[in-house]
Scaffold this active site. Structure first.
Site, short mmCIF file in Angstrom:
data_model
loop_
_atom_site.label_atom_id
_atom_site.label_comp_id
_atom_site.label_asym_id
_atom_site.label_seq_id
_atom_site.Cartn_x
_atom_site.Cartn_y
_atom_site.Cartn_z
CE LYS A 70 -4.00 -2.69 2.15
NZ LYS A 70 -4.32 -2.65 3.25
CD GLN A 120 -3.40 -3.85 6.65
OE1 GLN A 120 -3.84 -3.31 5.90
NE2 GLN A 120 -3.67 -5.04 6.23
CG ASP A 125 -9.57 0.36 5.10
OD1 ASP A 125 -9.09 -0.36 3.67
OD2 ASP A 125 -8.59 0.08 6.46
N1 GUN Z 1 -6.54 -6.50 5.99
C1 GUN Z 1 -6.79 -7.45 5.53
N2 GUN Z 1 -7.85 -7.19 4.43
C2 GUN Z 1 -7.33 -5.42 4.76
C3 GUN Z 1 -8.32 -3.80 4.68
O1 GUN Z 1 -8.51 -3.99 3.28
N3 GUN Z 1 -8.49 -3.09 5.56
C4 GUN Z 1 -7.53 -2.66 6.29
N4 GUN Z 1 -7.41 -1.94 6.89
N5 GUN Z 1 -6.78 -4.30 6.97
C5 GUN Z 1 -6.82 -4.82 6.12
#
Ligand code: GUN
Length: 282
Positions: free
Chosen positions: A53, A97, A120
């Site tokens: 990311k 996350q 998100d």
């Molecule tokens: N953990 C697994 N997928 C995601 C996601 O799309 N966003 C976040 N913040 N954590 C995750």
């Protein structure tokens, strides 16, 4: 006939190129979209996701900040970090996350993120907007799946869509997005009876459970579009989706590979959400 590959890597590259142009245009006006990523603990998969990311941000000109907190971080310290980011005008998007360490109440943390910065789309306000049919920040993986379906030209109105998996991150929001496009949606989960028959009725079949090769060729309707959200590591170290790719691609019309399908789209949608958040906040 072998299914056509729905190439998420290529489509994500197109999206990222468009985001890069938008970021450049915003930067000319003195605004640099900024994303703050909070990573608590040392889950190896989370580390890889976060690294990807941050790298995608750098490539497109989005400013990124990474806050790495120890696994033993207190809930209070984590909440304080989020509150500080809410107040920081240079941060337009906040991503915490998941999964968080077990001693931390994840929903409390997600509800603390300002809905305007919740790129998100996990805050109840954003999920509620999705339920109400007025989406603002849409969770990235479901948004990426919808973009892939549109790219393939899959007809959704009136189609039967089956989503295997009911997580807050993927299954539930994706079901709402498909419903908003007039698909007839069924959500299956670990307690569902007759999974094979239900799956085989799907024109659009999405697997998002995290079990390698759960979807067999016999579960795929001939001519269906199969979307594989799963990322599973096999004992030999290779990656594998929730779908038995070889068997399903002999039956389906369209299929996403793993890797190179949904994964790159998730990151591309994150960047789009970040730019949208920046535009909304200025
Ligand atoms: N953990 C697994 N997928 C995601 C996601 O799309 N966003 C976040 N913040 N954590 C995750």
């Amino acid at each position: 006939m072998a299914a056509r590959i729905l190439d998420g890597k290529a489509l994500a590259a197109q999206v990222r190129a468009a985001v890069k142009q938008e970021v450049a245009a915003l930067s000319q006006r003195g605004i640099r979209p900024g994303l703050a990523v909070v990573l608590a603990g040392d889950n190896p998969a989370s580390r890889v996701y976060v690294r990807n990311k941050v790298r995608a941000c750098e490539e497109t000109g989005v400013r990124s900040e990474l806050y790495e907190l120890p696994a033993a971080v207190s809930e209070e310290a984590l909440l304080d970090r989020v509150l500080a980011l809410n107040d920081d005008a240079d941060v337009h998007g906040i991503l915490v996350q998941l999964p968080l360490p077990k001693h931390i109440n994840a929903s409390k943390v997600l509800e603390t993120v300002s809905p305007a910065k919740d790129i998100d789309g996990f805050h109840a306000a954003n999920l509620g907007a999705l339920v109400a049919g007025v989406p603002h920040m849409v969770p990235c993986t479901p948004a990426g799946v919808m973009r892939l379906l549109d790219h393939a030209g899959v007809q959704l109105a009136g189609a039967r869509a089956v989503v295997i998996g009911r997580s807050n991150i993927v299954g539930k929001p994706l079901a709402l997005l498909l419903l908003a496009r007039d698909a007839t949606v069924t959500v299956c989960h670990s307690k569902s009876r007759d999974l094979q028959d239900i799956a085989r009725s799907a024109d659009v079949l999405v697997a998002a459970v995290g079990r390698a090769k759960l979807v067999t060729g016999a579960m795929v309707k001939p001519g269906a579009c199969v979307i594989d959200v799963g990322v599973n590591r096999l004992p030999d170290g290779s990656l594998c989706g929730d779908v038995d790719f070889a068997a399903a691609s002999a039956v389906a019309a369209w299929i996403t590979p793993v890797p190179g399908g949904v994964g790159p789209m998730t990151i591309a949608m994150l960047l789009e959400n970040c730019v949208r958040a920046a535009r909304t906040q200025i």
